[in-house]
Design a protein around this motif. Sequence first.
Motif, PDB file in Angstrom:
ATOM      1  N   ALA A   1      37.972 -46.983 -80.814  1.00  0.00           N
ATOM      2  CA  ALA A   1      39.143 -46.104 -80.884  1.00  0.00           C
ATOM      3  C   ALA A   1      38.786 -44.891 -81.734  1.00  0.00           C
TER       4      ALA A   1
ATOM      5  N   TRP B   1      45.359 -41.069 -79.769  1.00  0.00           N
ATOM      6  CA  TRP B   1      44.202 -41.948 -79.842  1.00  0.00           C
ATOM      7  C   TRP B   1      43.537 -42.067 -78.467  1.00  0.00           C
TER       8      TRP B   1
ATOM      9  N   VAL C   1      37.346 -48.553 -85.059  1.00  0.00           N
ATOM     10  CA  VAL C   1      37.476 -47.102 -85.247  1.00  0.00           C
ATOM     11  C   VAL C   1      36.196 -46.587 -85.909  1.00  0.00           C
TER      12      VAL C   1
ATOM     13  N   TYR D   1      40.617 -40.908 -83.063  1.00  0.00           N
ATOM     14  CA  TYR D   1      41.866 -40.145 -83.150  1.00  0.00           C
ATOM     15  C   TYR D   1      41.586 -38.662 -83.045  1.00  0.00           C
TER      16      TYR D   1
END
Length: 613
Positions: free
Chosen positions: A278, A287, A530, A280
């Motif tokens: 993921a 996202w 992330v 951003y």
Amino acid sequence: MSDTALLHPDGLRDARTADEIATDWLGRFEGALRARDVPAAASLFQQASFWRDLVSFTWNIVTVENPDGVADLLAENLDRVDPAGFALDEPAGLADGVVTAWFVFRTAQGGGRGLLRLREEDGQWRAWTLLTTLYELAGHEEPRGDRRPLGTEHGANPDRVTWAERREREQAELGTTVQPYVLVIGGGQGGIALGARLRQLGVPALVIDKHDRPGDQWRGRYKSLALHDPIWYDHLPYLKFPDNWPVFAPKDKIADWLEFYTRVMEVPYWSRTEAASASYDADAKEWTVEVTRDGEPLVLHPRQLVFATGMSGKPNLPQYPGQDVFRGEQHHSSAHPGPDAYRGKRVVVIGSNNSAFDISGALWEAGADVTMVQRSSTHIVKSATLMDIGLGDLYSERALEAGMTTEKADLVFASLPYRIMHEFQIPLYQRMAERDRDFYDRLERAGFWHDWGADGSGLFMKYLRRGSGYYIDVGAAELVADGEVRLAHGQVDHLTEDAVVLEDGTELPADLVVYATGYGSMNGWVADIVSPEVADAVGKVWGLGSDTPKDPGPWEGEQRNMWKPTRQEGLWFHGGNLHQSRHYSLYLALQLKARYEDLPTPVYRLADVHHTR
């Protein structure tokens, strides 16, 4: 003492009732707020006082202390919040010199509920603790009660679309032609509870989980697992367990309930789905999440990303020399399949908390030869005693009969500031120690290292501070006390082909080693999915900053990063036990709903980061 004649410390007598005292305070508080007279409002609080706000004033979960803290909160938020309509919701009460009052109020953002405790100071009734909560957004109330959907379309319509057809179309579109506004990673009780809340609020959300079916998180655990908390403590939002549900629900019964609940509450839920990565986009405020669903890659673009992986992160699997040469089986407690294959086997369980005891007890029942390795002291409380003394006034049949609903009990628990919660807990655990003195004496004679928490406040504070270091005894501790499960002490030095060797040279022969060694912080999942940089920017999840073992300071006053905005825009954490998943899912869902509707959500006191993973 009657609440119609309240004695002041200076000997003066206040002839007002508790209702009149509480109503007077609420009126003076509202008058000061209407006049925007912050000093006057702050003067209504004791010198040692606490105001805990769940979203209603702060768009955050935050506690301020003392009149200076109250003044700061109001100075930053009062004009925007515009609170009014403070009124008792039921008759106030008096006990031990404290007036307790349930009240309602409204703000520019929505409807609120609160709980106020007043004590006398310098001849005046002043607030000792104040809880304010947001329970609905103005103009975006849940479709409940007289707002519930009709469920059908009366009349004749050749283009009629049935409820089932709408649901089928929605399921087909979500994640393909329609992007979820919220993506929830983790489909256990936390993710399911939040998914239900978001569904009722009309927020397009999707819950994803790697297992085949909702509830498999429970089905896959060792067969003796059951809830350690009583059922009154464990309801999910909207739909309580039936009145004939077992007090301690077995894991498979909970699993079936979660699957049923997901279906009945129409939670958008993808099984067999894992998040791979993921990232951003701060400019697009979106996202990009790469997932695999049934083995097929797929990209989702939610605005908000919620990690609902419980209160824990990845399993802590220790690395010891010799693990590669050990000829038996070894696994973390989270992967323990149950005891059936280990009858007659020699098992060493590393750890002495909940999972270690449950697994040891089940293995002993199956005929295994079990040794528990205790590396540090553990707090134990017997389940029946905890139910009676620790939970009985809030979550039990007797509580219900006294008018204490689950919803009220949640607010009572939430109204106790973490700073002083231990003061309420210590006398309870002193009573527990006295009631079960014989048990603790036997446990000590067996050599078990037992503690009551850093300050004698017991299980709940250990849970809130560190999430470990305790066991709710449902029988396995008796096996240790009686010597049926052997006890060893110390740290593991290494493994040989057929034994665990401790630092003092003690050899523990083993065919199976179970590492009941706990879990890391939830932001460990963020590091994997992330990036490590985002995980560290967000900081550690869980703990209060109490500066007690495994909860390093400084004092933060709330659970780190839980159910509230983090230092990474669009990233949230949700979970805890069933009680917390139920209660705090409301406040997280309201924060997400407000953002979905583009409402202003200025966050007061976004938490600083003091600790990484």
